[in-house]
Design an enzyme around this catalytic site. Structure first.
Site, short mmCIF file in Angstrom:
data_model
loop_
_atom_site.label_atom_id
_atom_site.label_comp_id
_atom_site.label_asym_id
_atom_site.label_seq_id
_atom_site.Cartn_x
_atom_site.Cartn_y
_atom_site.Cartn_z
N GLU A 806 1.74 -15.64 -1.19
CA GLU A 806 2.08 -14.58 -2.14
C GLU A 806 3.16 -15.07 -3.10
OE1 GLU A 806 2.52 -10.72 -0.26
OE2 GLU A 806 3.72 -10.00 -1.93
N ARG A 884 9.69 -2.39 5.03
CA ARG A 884 8.44 -2.05 5.72
C ARG A 884 8.68 -1.97 7.24
NH1 ARG A 884 3.04 -0.30 5.37
NH2 ARG A 884 2.94 -1.18 3.27
N GLU A 1267 -4.17 -5.41 7.17
CA GLU A 1267 -3.00 -5.53 8.04
C GLU A 1267 -2.96 -4.56 9.23
OE1 GLU A 1267 0.57 -6.64 5.14
OE2 GLU A 1267 -0.82 -5.17 4.30
#
Ligand SMILES: Cc1cc2nc3c(=O)[nH]c(=O)nc-3n(C[C@H](O)[C@H](O)[C@H](O)COP(=O)(O)OP(=O)(O)OC[C@H]3O[C@@H](n4cnc5c(N)ncnc54)[C@H](O)[C@@H]3O)c2cc1C
Ligand code: FES
Ligand code: FES
Length: 1336
Positions: A806, A884, A1267
């Site tokens: 990423e 997160r 995920e």
């Protein structure tokens, strides 16, 4: 070296001399004059033959991506032998007279597909496809040898292959078509049993009803006849390269003379030891002698007392010969044979065993060799030979291994042969090995044990105990043997043995390799197993009542893999949505035709780039001297910070990463500069010659290090619900604790790679393995000081990414762009596996402290958690990852009062980054640990305690988001029922009560995962849909394909939206020139975002086409498009989507609506552990996952299984180890870092997609999938914890204990505390880990 094309076409036999190499590739003759001895078969295939189907995944024989089949003719037996080989380790020059078959040689989409390729594609066994050609070739080699294998043989064929995407189950499923009995259940297969599971839904089992093998050996190409006509095996060879000279003698005298002339020459057989030393330990052996073709060294001679094996005999031949003997000699004679064969089951994979020699294993004298302890215990004899002194026979004993890798053999001597003896009556022999991963892993400790009793008694006449992994050499326990001789085989002897073994096998707490207490415990655990096994045999022989607990004697055995996948499909519409169609590139991947970055054709003038990185964890850069490197052949330049025309810094969150370190280095692996050269080998060798001087500074590695000195990037983040402080004052009980979860390496099979091509007018065209083309484009622009519109980033596919690509692609992409700009020519780079692991970071390790308050009904009333992530040396995405983790810290539970605080720790490790789940799994692990701990303390079944707290519709999370359409209870109930949880739980209790040393556990865990990027601006996407005049459609969107099937799903969406067959639609690549400003393909949100943007574009096109359609209702699609074109209607539309309703977090009030919706699931897993060794196996896992109305159930099941297996790696297997003194990563390749293999998946693996759960928030009622399922693998971890608890109960230990993740064999064994572990835990000044390495 000659190039493929002209000189290789036809071989002129008889015209060549000793320097000519002749072999075949896919039936074509190859002739190379003066080949380079340092070259590998893989390099030759890829670079010279342009056969790029064979992949480079690790270069150390550990991943199998490079598997090819090599065939040779055995003249004596008039037989062609086929064997799988790792092309990355096979020296090119070793192939004289052999035939190589690559994936391209067996089938192609352009000609005829091989049935293996077809089956694998159809069974959804290829996701990113990078591992696929290697897997195809392992299967191919098996079928060439055994056209109708058993399922067991088939499953064993893949010991040497890794896949990071699929979770392996679909691969095995597809290949079941080739085995004798297609289903593990045989007659009881659900297809034969009425009412069996999967009856009412479509189950993958139903789809593969192929009772007979599909394979037809007679269709295979024949072995090249020319290789039979000439005796290639008897030809001497001599090749001289740039730095290395290679001799291949074909008779013993010549071999001995060569060794006499060149005593320092290295003998190389399989090159599986030497190849790794050269590649990774910087060794250079200028003179090499290959004794592979000397007849005496290949001979096998059976004698009355055993068998003589020539030194060059491969381990596969050793195994086959011993197995034949086991089948025909009396059982008491085959004791040593059986244990060697058993040991070889766990020794590497087929590809390695097929080439590695007996001599290679013995003479390397590795302290963890698997065979040497067996040889010592069996007192094998060997023959050594030299030109001067001839042959001598030596018994292997304690004098043979002198010191680390030093043996009692003269420099001019070579190993001639090894004698493996038979055992006799009254003699018992056993071998033991404990590794991190059971299959294809090197030992932590291994052992060989032999005892001979005086006839008719249980009195010891002779006993030999040898251990590996306990000293720099394989060690014999002489004191123990002495003390036990003459003793009866009883409890007293056991006690004495334990005491003596402790003295014979001491280990300092900081011993190299670490895990001192565990290794010492294993030594006596093994002996206890041996003692019990022998005692059992003695008692059985005497007809006595069995007095020992037999659960100590046998190892954990894995049965055949099976499973059922249940899902619904919707067929019959014009579009392809909701159908289980294969990945659009599957066939290309199975045939090796799919192209990845390093497969792109080479430019004639291109340069290869090798990075120069820091060797210290923290230091000031004093000087960089590249002068020696610049003198090296082929080297063009050394580039560093001074060559950057624009900015040196970059970053997605804050720009604190540097292209090249200029003044200070802050981790081992920090990029300092780069060497450019004509070839990869030249660049990499020269890069090691760049001298860097540092002034070393203090360094921090672990979260604990950082906490101790307040080394944090930012002030803490905080989320809360209710009044936590007040709530604590109201509770009955408060429980405090700490827990830690380690990091994880992405281990995508394709390492980071890029190719930068400077174009006219300052443009830069870039091919890159990145999930984030926009970031790459913008960063290159800033670094080169050019506008983004001049940078074109293109991504066709990636060989896996999992978040690791990423932001981290920039680590090599930006230096390559700088180099390409400076020299004006293309620059290519693909990181080696060890570099990739060392430089690019991984999943964030996390430590947590918690305080929990329980009310009088034993419910959690208040909870207060502090989380600390180890971010490494730069911020990268760490702040979002922590966020997160905090969002996920309730998992699927609801608590009235909750407070979570989080810190990002700044350490001197390579910066950690995104990884599937993005912090979510770490957050959920913390709360699951808390749930399991409290359930245990309250003595409430874990499932009941969890169930009491499950979230419900209408509840509000600790960050203020209202829950709607919450399906977690549905998943929970269904999986409990599907798995027969409660009945199995009872059975496990009964089993555990009777079994002291093997324990089982079963657990259920839920999962809940918020969907969308929590930075609201990222939740936007664009698409561009073109319809051409022939009716074909090209879809562009901003998402990248990394194996997750995004391109396939997006084509399905377009096909349903336009109402046409998916065959008319294509996606070529992701391009920043086609769709600008695309968010990274991440957060599992790419189908939702890009799908909605495509839908928008298609709706626009439909609207434009509607009048024509209405006017011409009978028009075909092609006619419709043609009419539209002639009517001057635009056939191209862009689409755009921005997710509605998202409100970021208000950190002041802890209120927000960061997620569009949630995905839910639940899983039940059952495990068995071996309390004496720490081994475990997953007996069964059942998963129910809510994926809405699945766009493609086959792809979604693949994501569930692949995510689960990756999560299993996180929680149970994969451990990052950092050298405590220097900060070097020790786990830098598949040899040291163990991801799950084929045999680690649940033996029974059942997955159901929740029915009737359409999701109104996403495209065509689907849900995100990448995920969310990963965390469900924590069910295995917590099942293991319950199994350990049972062992602790038996041992009278506290059943409440801390078990950090991952639960490695070391952690499991040491947590199964008992009298054996007590002996070493007392000695130990530190916890189970020695200070040799630390976990970050
Ligand atoms: C992926 C992988 C997994 C592995 N797994 C295991 C494992 O599970 N257990 C284990 O024990 N090992 C393992 N190994 C180590 C290695 O494969 C074995 O030790 C193997 O037997 C080496 O054989 P080779 O022929 O390839 O050795 P080579 O690399 O060819 O040679 C090794 C050494 O042997 C010497 N030698 C070879 N022939 C002679 C001779 N006739 N006389 C004197 N010296 C000689 C050479 O000089 C050299 O130093 C693994 C290696 C790899 C790459
Ligand atoms: S590349 Fe050869 S085994 Fe990994
Ligand atoms: S499909 Fe196996 S590694 Fe990606």
């Amino acid at each position: 070296m000659d190039k493929m094309g002209k000189p290789f076409d036809v071989c002129q036999f008889g015209s060549e001399d000793k320097q000519t190499l002749i072999f075949y590739v896919n039936g074509k003759q190859i002739r190379v004059d003066n080949p380079e001895p340092e070259g590998t078969l893989l390099q030759f295939l890829r670079n010279e033959c342009q056969l790029t189907g064979t992949k480079l995944g690790c270069a150390e024989g550990g991943c199998g991506a490079c598997t090819v089949m090599v065939s040779s003719y055995n003249k004596q037996e008039d037989k062609v032998l086929h064997f799988s080989v790792n092309a990355c380790l096979a020296p090119l020059v070793s192939l004289h007279g052999m035939a190589v078959t690559t994936v391209e040689g067996i089938g192609s989409t352009k000609t005829r597909l091989h049935v293996i390729q077809e089956k694998l594609a159809a069974s959804h066994g290829s996701q990113c496809g990078f591992c696929t050609p290697g897997i195809v070739m392992s299967m191919y080699a098996l079928l060439r040898n055994v056209p109708e294998p058993s399922q067991q043989q088939m499953e064993k064929a893949f010991e040497g292959n890794l896949c990071r995407c699929t979770g392996y189950r679909p691969i095995l499923e597809g290949f079941k078509s080739f085995v004798k009995a297609p289903c593990a259940m045989g007659e009881n297969c659900c297809r034969n049993v009425k009412g069996g599971h999967g009856d009412s839904e479509i189950s993958s089992e139903d789809k593969r009803a192929t009772p007979k093998s599909l394979y037809d050996l007679s269709q295979e190409p024949i072995f090249p006849p020319q290789l039979k006509l000439r005796d290639f095996g008897s030809e001497e060879k001599h090749y001289k390269g740039e730095r290395v000279e290679w001799f291949r003698p074909t008779d013993l005298q010549t071999l001995l003379k060569l060794k006499q002339k060149y005593p320092s020459a290295k003998l190389v057989c399989g090159n599986t030891e030497v190849g790794v030393e050269v590649k990774f330990k910087n060794q250079l052996y200028p003179l090499i002698i290959a004794p592979t073709h000397v007849p005496e060294l290949n001979a096998i001679q059976k004698e009355n007392d055993g068998i003589w094996f020539g030194a060059s005999v491969s381990l596969t031949r050793l195994e086959q010969t011993l197995q034949e003997q086991i089948d025909c000699v009396p059982e008491q004679e085959s004791g040593v044979y059986r244990e060697i064969v058993e040991m070889l089951r766990w020794f590497a994979g087929h590809q390695i065993r097929n080439v590695s020699s007996m001599a290679g294993n013995l003479m390397t004298a590795s302290p963890i060799s698997d065979l040497n302890p067996l040889y010592l215990a069996a007192a094998v004899k060997i023959r050594l030979v030299s030109a001067e002194r001839g042959l001598r026979e030596v018994k292997l004993d304690e004098k043979f291994f002198i010191s680390y890798r030093k043996i009692a053999v003269a420099e001019d001597e070579i190993l001639h042969s090894i004698h493996i003896p038979k055992t006799c009556q009254n003699e018992f022999f056993a071998g033991y090995k404990q590794a991190h991963r059971k299959e294809d892993d090197i030992a932590i400790v291994n052992s060989g044990m032999r005892v001979l009793f005086e006839e008719g008694t249980s009195r010891v006449k002779e006993i030999y105990l040898a251990y590996g992994g306990m000293a720099p050499i394989t060690k014999m326990c002489l004191k123990t043997s002495q003390a036990l001789n003459g003793r009866h085989w009883d409890e007293d002897l056991l006690e004495e043995a334990i005491d003596c073994l402790k003295a014979d096998l001491p280990l300092e707490n900081n011993a190299p390799g670490g895990m001192a207490a565990y290794r010492r415990t294993l030594t006596i655990s093994f002996f206890y197993k041996f003692y019990s096994t022998v005692k059992l045999s003695l008692e059985k022989a005497r007809g006595d009542i069995i007095s020992i607990d037999t659960s100590a004697t046998s190892p954990l055995e894995r049965g055949l893999t099976r499973g059922v996948q249940v899902y619904e499909e919707e067929k019959g519409g014009t579009g392809e949505c909701w159908q289980a169609v294969p990945h659009k590139s599957a066939l290309l991947q199975c045939t090796g035709e799919a192209k990845y970055i390093d497969d792109l054709p080479k430019y004639k003038e291109e340069l290869y780039m090798a990075l120069v990185t820091s060797t210290v964890a923290h230091g000031k850069l004093i000087s960089i001297d590249a002068s020696e490197a610049l003198q090296y052949p082929g080297v063009k330049d050394f580039i560093s910070a001074k060559d950057i025309p624009g900015r040196n810094n970059y970053g997605d969150y804050i720009p604190d990463d540097l292209v090249f370190a200029a003044e200070e280095v802050t981790c081992v692996g920090h990029v300092i500069g780069a060497i450019l050269a004509d070839t990869q080998r030249h660049a990499q060798t020269a890069a090691k010659k760049v001298k860097v001087d540092y002034e070393q500074l203090p360094a921090l590695f672990t979260t604990e290090d950082a906490i101790a000195v307040d080394s944090f990037f930012e002030p803490p983040m905080k989320m809360w619900k209710g009044d936590v402080d007040k709530a604590f004052s109201q509770v009955q009980t408060v429980i405090n604790g700490e827990i830690k979860i380690g990091g994880q390496e992405h281990f995508y099979l394709e390492t980071h790679a890029c190719l930068c091509i400077p174009q006219e007018n300052g443009e830069m065209e870039v091919f890159c393995s990145t999930q984030n083309p926009k970031l790459s484009q913008i960063s290159i622009g800033a670094v080169l000081n050019i506008p983004a519109h001049k940078v074109h980033v293109r991504v066709k596919r990636m060989g896996g990414a999992f978040g690791g690509k990423e932001s981290k692609a920039n680590v090599l992409l930006l230096p390559a762009a700088v180099a390409a700009r400076k020299h004006g020519i293309p620059v290519r780079c693909m990181l080696d596996r060890d570099e990739d692991m060392m430089i690019t970071g991984g999943r964030h390790p996390m430590a947590a402290k918690y305080r929990v308050g329980l009310d009088h009904t034993s419910r959690i009333h208040a909870i207060d958690v502090e989380m600390y992530t180890n971010a490494g040396n730069t911020m990268d995405l760490s702040s979002w990852v922590l966020e997160r983790a905090m969002f996920s810290s309730n998992n699927s539970y609801s608590f009235p009062n909750m407070k979570v605080q989080g810190w990002t720790c700044k350490t001197n490790l390579p910066s950690n980054t995104a990884f599937r789940g993005f912090g979510g799994p770490q957050g959920m692990f913390v709360i699951e640990h808390i749930m399991s701990e409290i359930a245990s303390r309250l003595d409430i079944p874990g499932d009941k305690f969890r169930e009491m707290h499950l979230c419900k519709d209408g509840e509000v999370t600790h960050y203020g988001q209202l829950l709607t359409n919450c399906t977690v209870e549905k998943c929970w109930t269904q999986v409990l029922e599907q798995s027969d949880y409660h009945k199995r739980q009872e059975k496990i209790c009964a089993y555990n009560s009777k079994s002291r040393w093997k324990k089982k556990g079963i657990t259920i865990v839920p999962t809940m995962f918020g969907l969308s990027f929590h930075a609201p601006f990222l939740n936007q996407a664009g698409a561009l849909v073109h319809i051409y005049t022939d009716g074909s459609v090209l879809v562009h969107h901003g998402g990248t394909e990394m194996g997750q099937g995004l391109f396939t799903k997006m084509i399905q969406v377009a096909s349903t939206a336009l109402g046409i067959s998916a065959n008319k639609i294509h996606t070529m690549e992701t391009s920043t020139a086609a769709v600008p400003n695309a968010s990274q393909t991440a957060a599992s949100f790419s189908s939702d975002l890009n799908g909605a943007a495509i839908l928008d574009a298609c709706n626009k096109l439909n609207k434009r086409l509607k009048p024509i359609k209405t006017a011409n209702p009978d028009h075909t699609w092609e006619q419709l498009i043609s009419t539209a074109y002639l009517s001057r209607i635009s056939l191209s539309a862009s689409g755009y989507h921005s997710t509605p309703g998202l409100v970021g977090m208000d950190w002041e009030t802890s209120k927000g609506n960061p997620f569009s919706y949630f995905s839910y699931g639940a899983a039940v897993s059952e495990v068995e552990i071996d309390c004496l060794t720490g081994d475990h196996q997953v007996l069964r896992s059942d998963i129910v996952m809510d994926v809405g109305k699945s766009l493609n159930p086959a792809i979604d099941i693949g994501q569930v299984e692949g995510g689960f297996v990756q999560g299993y790696g996180l929680f149970c297997l994969e451990q990052n180890k950092i050298m405590s003194k220097t900060g070097h990563l020790l786990t830098r390749g598949p040899g040291a870092y163990k991801i799950p293999g084929f045999s680690n998946i649940p033996q029974e693996f059942n997955v159901s997609l929740l029915k009737d759960a359409p999701n109104v928030k996403a495209v065509y009622s689907s849900k995100a999938i990448g995920e969310p399922p990963l965390f469900l693998a924590a069910s295995v971890f917590f099942a293991i914890k319950l199994a350990i608890q049972s062992a602790r109960k038996d041992a009278g230990k506290d059943v409440n204990f801390r078990l950090d993740s991952p639960c490695t064999p070391e952690r499991i064994r040491m947590a199964c505390a008992d009298t054996f572990t007590d002996q070493f835990m007392k000695d130990s000044h530190s916890p189970p880990h020695s200070s040799f390495f630390v976990e970050p």
